[in-house]
Design a protein around this motif. Structure first.
Motif, PDB file in Angstrom:
ATOM      1  N   ARG A   1      33.812  53.867  47.257  1.00  0.00           N
ATOM      2  CA  ARG A   1      34.804  54.845  47.697  1.00  0.00           C
ATOM      3  C   ARG A   1      36.187  54.203  47.772  1.00  0.00           C
ATOM      4  N   ASN A   2      36.236  52.959  48.205  1.00  0.00           N
ATOM      5  CA  ASN A   2      37.537  52.295  48.337  1.00  0.00           C
ATOM      6  C   ASN A   2      37.560  50.891  47.731  1.00  0.00           C
ATOM      7  N   ARG A   3      36.737  50.672  46.715  1.00  0.00           N
ATOM      8  CA  ARG A   3      36.760  49.378  46.030  1.00  0.00           C
ATOM      9  C   ARG A   3      36.292  49.534  44.590  1.00  0.00           C
ATOM     10  N   CYS A   4      36.672  48.567  43.773  1.00  0.00           N
ATOM     11  CA  CYS A   4      36.196  48.506  42.398  1.00  0.00           C
ATOM     12  C   CYS A   4      36.220  47.054  41.954  1.00  0.00           C
ATOM     13  N   TYR A   5      35.655  46.799  40.787  1.00  0.00           N
ATOM     14  CA  TYR A   5      35.613  45.435  40.253  1.00  0.00           C
ATOM     15  C   TYR A   5      36.261  45.391  38.873  1.00  0.00           C
ATOM     16  N   ILE A   6      37.066  44.354  38.660  1.00  0.00           N
ATOM     17  CA  ILE A   6      37.709  44.134  37.366  1.00  0.00           C
ATOM     18  C   ILE A   6      37.402  42.710  36.912  1.00  0.00           C
ATOM     19  N   GLY A   7      37.803  42.367  35.678  1.00  0.00           N
ATOM     20  CA  GLY A   7      37.610  41.022  35.165  1.00  0.00           C
ATOM     21  C   GLY A   7      38.920  40.265  35.129  1.00  0.00           C
ATOM     22  N   THR A   8      38.965  39.105  35.789  1.00  0.00           N
ATOM     23  CA  THR A   8      40.170  38.272  35.807  1.00  0.00           C
ATOM     24  C   THR A   8      39.849  36.879  35.270  1.00  0.00           C
ATOM     25  N   ASP A   9      40.845  36.007  35.287  1.00  0.00           N
ATOM     26  CA  ASP A   9      40.606  34.638  34.821  1.00  0.00           C
ATOM     27  C   ASP A   9      39.637  33.884  35.733  1.00  0.00           C
ATOM     28  N   GLN A  10      39.409  34.426  36.936  1.00  0.00           N
ATOM     29  CA  GLN A  10      38.459  33.822  37.864  1.00  0.00           C
ATOM     30  C   GLN A  10      37.078  34.463  37.779  1.00  0.00           C
ATOM     31  N   GLY A  11      36.921  35.448  36.889  1.00  0.00           N
ATOM     32  CA  GLY A  11      35.652  36.151  36.769  1.00  0.00           C
ATOM     33  C   GLY A  11      35.713  37.536  37.388  1.00  0.00           C
ATOM     34  N   LYS A  12      34.597  38.017  37.880  1.00  0.00           N
ATOM     35  CA  LYS A  12      34.519  39.336  38.492  1.00  0.00           C
ATOM     36  C   LYS A  12      35.312  39.343  39.787  1.00  0.00           C
ATOM     37  N   HIS A  13      36.223  40.299  39.919  1.00  0.00           N
ATOM     38  CA  HIS A  13      37.147  40.310  41.061  1.00  0.00           C
ATOM     39  C   HIS A  13      37.173  41.701  41.686  1.00  0.00           C
ATOM     40  N   MET A  14      37.112  41.755  43.006  1.00  0.00           N
ATOM     41  CA  MET A  14      37.105  43.032  43.716  1.00  0.00           C
ATOM     42  C   MET A  14      38.500  43.444  44.152  1.00  0.00           C
ATOM     43  N   LEU A  15      38.845  44.685  43.899  1.00  0.00           N
ATOM     44  CA  LEU A  15      40.043  45.305  44.454  1.00  0.00           C
ATOM     45  C   LEU A  15      39.590  46.231  45.565  1.00  0.00           C
ATOM     46  N   SER A  16      40.073  46.017  46.769  1.00  0.00           N
ATOM     47  CA  SER A  16      39.633  46.799  47.924  1.00  0.00           C
ATOM     48  C   SER A  16      40.830  47.454  48.600  1.00  0.00           C
TER      49      SER A  16
ATOM     50  N   HIS B   1      47.457  45.506  43.922  1.00  0.00           N
ATOM     51  CA  HIS B   1      46.451  45.909  42.950  1.00  0.00           C
ATOM     52  C   HIS B   1      47.058  46.021  41.549  1.00  0.00           C
ATOM     53  N   TRP B   2      48.229  46.627  41.465  1.00  0.00           N
ATOM     54  CA  TRP B   2      48.860  46.804  40.169  1.00  0.00           C
ATOM     55  C   TRP B   2      49.257  45.469  39.557  1.00  0.00           C
ATOM     56  N   ARG B   3      49.767  44.568  40.385  1.00  0.00           N
ATOM     57  CA  ARG B   3      50.128  43.238  39.880  1.00  0.00           C
ATOM     58  C   ARG B   3      48.899  42.478  39.411  1.00  0.00           C
ATOM     59  N   THR B   4      47.794  42.620  40.122  1.00  0.00           N
ATOM     60  CA  THR B   4      46.546  41.965  39.723  1.00  0.00           C
ATOM     61  C   THR B   4      46.068  42.506  38.385  1.00  0.00           C
ATOM     62  N   LEU B   5      46.160  43.822  38.205  1.00  0.00           N
ATOM     63  CA  LEU B   5      45.773  44.425  36.932  1.00  0.00           C
ATOM     64  C   LEU B   5      46.694  43.966  35.801  1.00  0.00           C
ATOM     65  N   GLN B   6      47.979  43.869  36.081  1.00  0.00           N
ATOM     66  CA  GLN B   6      48.922  43.413  35.068  1.00  0.00           C
ATOM     67  C   GLN B   6      48.605  41.982  34.644  1.00  0.00           C
TER      68      GLN B   6
ATOM     69  N   PRO C   1      29.361  43.282  32.715  1.00  0.00           N
ATOM     70  CA  PRO C   1      29.062  44.706  32.502  1.00  0.00           C
ATOM     71  C   PRO C   1      29.463  45.597  33.674  1.00  0.00           C
ATOM     72  N   ASN C   2      29.701  46.840  33.367  1.00  0.00           N
ATOM     73  CA  ASN C   2      29.900  47.896  34.367  1.00  0.00           C
ATOM     74  C   ASN C   2      31.033  47.611  35.347  1.00  0.00           C
ATOM     75  N   LEU C   3      32.129  47.086  34.840  1.00  0.00           N
ATOM     76  CA  LEU C   3      33.327  46.940  35.663  1.00  0.00           C
ATOM     77  C   LEU C   3      34.010  48.303  35.776  1.00  0.00           C
ATOM     78  N   SER C   4      35.163  48.320  36.414  1.00  0.00           N
ATOM     79  CA  SER C   4      35.940  49.561  36.507  1.00  0.00           C
ATOM     80  C   SER C   4      36.254  50.096  35.113  1.00  0.00           C
ATOM     81  N   ILE C   5      36.384  51.388  35.024  1.00  0.00           N
ATOM     82  CA  ILE C   5      36.725  52.039  33.769  1.00  0.00           C
ATOM     83  C   ILE C   5      38.008  51.469  33.171  1.00  0.00           C
TER      84      ILE C   5
END
Length: 205
Positions: free
Chosen positions: A38-53, A83-88, A181-185
């Motif tokens: 509901r209030n978190r997702c996972y993305i892929g960063t240089d550190q691996g799987k990373h949670m945005l909360s 969050h936006w800076r992390t995605l960028q 697999p199955n990270l955020s859209i």
């Protein structure tokens, strides 16, 4: 039969595969639960799987539980900018980041009062990127065991292990961490772009 889903924050690929392939009804009458998508997702960063909360304003004392639709966002820590800076940082070298950057930026620039409104706005924005229609149906009451809906609300559980076989696609840091697999859209969108919809529709969910 409509599929019952929670409107998660930047939903994972499995959830979005259902959004684009099935007739969806959003669950908006349930109680908020911690440690869910509901209030978190996972993305892929240089550190691996990373949670945005997303931080929320918790109710306490005699108020007890609160409805998901009543959960208020806490902007005191400027999480949306973070969050936006992390995605960028994570996706700026991906093939399609610049293609979708301007479309996705408003998700993090507009301050919504309620978590539910933010999630629905983010899902609608991504639906526009995928050129699919945003589901509009919402529940009017909470039903524990709905008989007339395909209940897939369990997908919001962040601890649930998925059994879907996700085909490998190129990820920015795949050479470093392998396929995640199955990270955020957004991971699929930034890496696959116009092929993302075909990927979603081909998933065996």
């Amino acid at each position: 039969m409509k599929t019952l889903l929670h409107p998660a924050y930047l939903p994972n690929i499995q959830t979005f595969a259902k959004i684009v392939s099935e007739e969806i009804c959003w669950e908006v009458e349930d109680n908020f639960q911690k440690q869910t998508f509901r209030n978190r997702c996972y993305i892929g960063t240089d550190q691996g799987k990373h949670m945005l909360s997303i931080p929320i304003k918790h109710v306490g004392g005699s108020q007890g539980r609160q409805k998901f639709k009543d959960v208020v966002l806490d902007y005191s820590g400027m999480w949306s900018r973070q969050h936006w800076r992390t995605l960028q940082t994570a996706y700026r070298t991906s093939p399609f980041f610049e293609f979708y950057e301007d479309e996705l930026a408003p998700i993090f620039e507009k301050q919504h009062k309620f978590l539910l409104d933010l999630n629905l706005f983010a899902i609608e924005t991504i639906c526009d990127c995928l050129q699919v229609e945003m589901p509009e149906n919402k529940t009017e009451e909470f039903i524990l065991h709905p008989e007339k809906l395909n209940d897939q609300r369990v997908l919001v559980n962040a601890k649930k292990k998925t059994v879907v076989d996700f085909p490998v696609y190129n990820q920015v840091f795949g050479d470093r961490h392998g396929f995640l697999p199955n990270l955020s859209i957004v991971d699929l969108l930034f890496n696959e772009g116009t092929s993302a919809l075909s990927y979603l529709k081909q998933l065996d969910i």
